[in-house]
Design a protein around this motif. Structure first.
Motif: not given
Length: 454
Positions: A142, A140, A93, A329-331
Motif C-alpha cells: 500500500w 507492504r 494505507e 494493510y499487512q500492518y
C-alpha cells in the motif's frame, strides 16, 4: 577476501538472476500479445506455472480501472513520479511516509546492544541487523500518504526514544528525522527518487542516514539498496529489494556489506541476505546470513570468508515479531502503535500525521471522505505555495536546518538537513505545561499562513 571479492561472488548470483529475468521476459511478451498492451511486465513472485495472462488479471483493480490507469500512467513511463501524479485513495494505507520512517525504530534495542558491546565487529552485526529488520514492514504493497510541507510526526513511549520527523521540502519531496535515547542518536535526510517502468516502479534511496553510538562516540553511515514494486496495475502487487546494503563505521573504518538477493525463478533467493563484517583492512571477520523477513544469523570467519573451525552459526538476538493475522494493510503490531495515540507525547504538535483528516478517514474505512479530505489538503498546499510566492518568501522548517552540505549518492545529490535542537526545548516546555489538550480533537495544522482559504 575484500568487500569487492564478496561483490564478485555476488556477481554470479546477479548473472543467474539476469538469466531468470530473461526467461521471465518470454512470459511478459505473451501478456503483451494476448492483451494488446505495450510495455507491460507481469511477474509472479511465487513462480507457479500459471499463465502470465491469468496473473495479469489479478490484483486489487477491476478490469475497467486497470485500463484507465494504464492509459493515464503510460505517459509517465521513465519519469520520477514521487509527487507528480495524483492517485486514488484506494491504493493508500492510513499512514504517511513520516510515520514509515519511524518504523525503523521497532527493533531499536539492537542499536542499544551495538552501543553496549565491547566487540567492534559484533557492534556492526547488531547495527546492520537493525537496518535490515525494517524490511519486513517495508514489503507492504500500500502507498503511504505524501506529507504536507511542514507536517510532522512525533513518537515517544518506545524504548526510551524521542522521535521527530518533518517534511522539509515539497518539490522535491524531502523529509528529515531525528531520534535518540540514552544509547544512540539517529539522523536522516530522505529524498526518495523513483522511476516508473510501466507496470513496476523503482525506488532509489537518495538520502543520508547516520547513527551515533553514545558510549564511544562511534558514527555509523548507512546506504540501503534500491527497492522495486512489481505489478502496480496488472497482477498482484509485491515489493522486493536487491543489491548491497553498506554500513560503514566512519570512526574506525570497519564495514558491513550485506547483499540482498533478487527474487528469481520460482521465488528462489527471495528475502535472502548474506555478507560480511570487515575490519578497516578489508578482512572479513564475521559472516552474516539469513532472511530479512525472518531472522539473521552470524558466525566468525577466516580471512577467506570461510567459517572458523570449531565455531557455530549463531542466531542474532532478533527475529521478526509475530504479526497480526489477515491484517487489511499487512500492518505489524508496531505499525498499529505508530498510527495510534499510544506513542504520542502528551501535548502533540498540531502538524502531526495522526491528525490528518484523510488518513483518519481511511483508517476508519470511509473511502469517500478520505478522497475528499486528501484533495482538500492538496489544494490548500497549492494555495500556500501561491501565497509564499506572492510574498517572496520561502518555506523554513521548524525543527531542522538546511546545511550547506550537499552529499553525492549513486542516485543523485542530496541537500543535507540537520536537527537544530529546538524540538527538545519545545518538548521540555510542553511536558512541563499544566495545560491539557484533547489530542484526538486537535485540528491538523501544518500551515504557514493561517488565513489561506482551504
Amino acid at each position: 577476501m575484500s568487500p569487492n571479492d564478496s561483490k564478485n561472488r555476488a556477481g554470479f548470483l546477479n548473472s543467474l538472476a539476469s538469466s531468470i529475468t530473461n526467461f521471465g521476459s518470454v512470459m511478459n511478451k505473451s501478456v503483451n500479445g494476448l492483451m494488446g498492451y505495450e510495455g507491460i511486465e507481469v511477474i509472479n513472485p511465487d513462480g507457479s506455472t500459471e499463465e502470465a495472462e491469468e496473473e495479469a488479471g489479478r490484483g486489487r483493480w477491476k478490469q475497467e480501472e486497470r485500463d484507465g490507469y494504464w492509459k493515464m500512467m503510460q505517459k509517465y513511463i521513465g519519469s520520477d513520479i514521487t509527487s507528480m501524479v495524483t492517485l486514488p485513495v484506494i491504493i493508500f494505507e492510513p499512514m504517511t511516509t513520516l510515520q514509515k520512517m519511524a518504523e525503523l525504530m521497532e527493533y531499536s534495542h539492537l542499536l542499544d546492544m551495538a552501543d553496549k558491546t565491547q566487540d567492534p565487529y559484533m557492534r556492526m552485526v547488531y547495527a546492520s541487523t537493525w537496518a535490515i529488520s525494517v524490511y519486513y514492514a517495508y514489503q507492504r504493497t500500500w502507498k503511504p500518504f505524501n506529507p504536507i510541507l511542514g507536517e510532522t510526526y512525533e513518537m515517544t513511549n518506545h524504548n526510551g526514544i524521542n522521535f521527530i520527523a518533518e517534511q522539509v521540502s515539497h518539490h522535491p519531496p524531502m523529509s528529515a528525522a531525528h531520534a535518540e535515547n540514552e544509547h544512540f542518536s539517529y539522523d536522516c535526510t530522505s529524498k526518495l527518487k523513483s522511476k516508473l517502468l510501466g507496470n513496476s516502479i523503482d525506488f532509489y534511496p537518495v538520502g543520508r542516514t547516520r547513527v551515533t553510538l553514545k558510549r564511544d562516540g562511534v558514527v555509523l553511515d548507512l546506504v540501503p539498496p534500491p527497492t522495486k514494486a512489481h505489478n502496480l496495475i496488472f497482477g498482484r502487487t509485491w515489493v522486493d529489494s536487491s543489491g548491497e546494503m553498506i554500513m560503514t563505521n566512519l570512526t574506525t573504518g570497519d564495514k558491513a556489506v550485506l547483499y540482498f538477493q533478487p527474487c528469481g525463478w520460482f521465488g528462489s533467493g527471495r528475502y535472502e541476505v548474506d555478507g560480511y563484517v570487515y575490519n578497516s583492512a578489508e578482512e572479513p571477520k564475521i559472516l552474516v546470513t539469513g532472511k530479512w523477513n525472518e531472522s539473521l544469523s552470524y558466525q566468525a570467519c577466516d580471512t577467506e570468508g570461510e567459517p572458523l573451525t570449531g565455531t557455530e552459526l549463531k542466531e542474532v538476538v532478533w527475529k521478526v515479531a509475530e504479526a497480526p493475522e489477515k491484517d487489511k494493510y499487512q500492518y505489524t503490531h508496531f505499525a498499529h502503535k505508530i498510527n495510534s495515540f499510544d506513542t504520542a507525547p502528551s501535548k502533540l504538535l498540531s502538524s502531526d500525521s495522526r491528525l490528518r483528516p484523510d488518513r483518519y478517514a481511511l483508517d476508519t474505512g470511509d473511502m469517500t471522505k478520505a478522497g475528499y479530505e486528501k484533495s482538500s489538503l492538496e489544494e490548500r498546499q497549492r494555495a500556500e505555495k501561491r501565497t509564499r510566492e506572492e510574498k517572496g518568501q520561502r518555506f523554513v522548517p521548524k525543527w531542522f536546518d538546511e546545511t550547506e552540505e550537499v552529499t553525492p549518492t549513486q542516485w543523485g545529490d542530496l541537500e543535507v538537513y540537520q536537527f537544530n535542537g529546538k524540538y527538545l526545548v519545545h518538548r521540555a516546555a510542553a511536558d512541563n505545561s499544566e495545560i491539557n489538550t484533547d489530542m484526538e480533537s486537535t485540528k491538523f495544522n501544518p500551515w504557514q499562513f493561517q488565513d489561506t482559504s482551504p
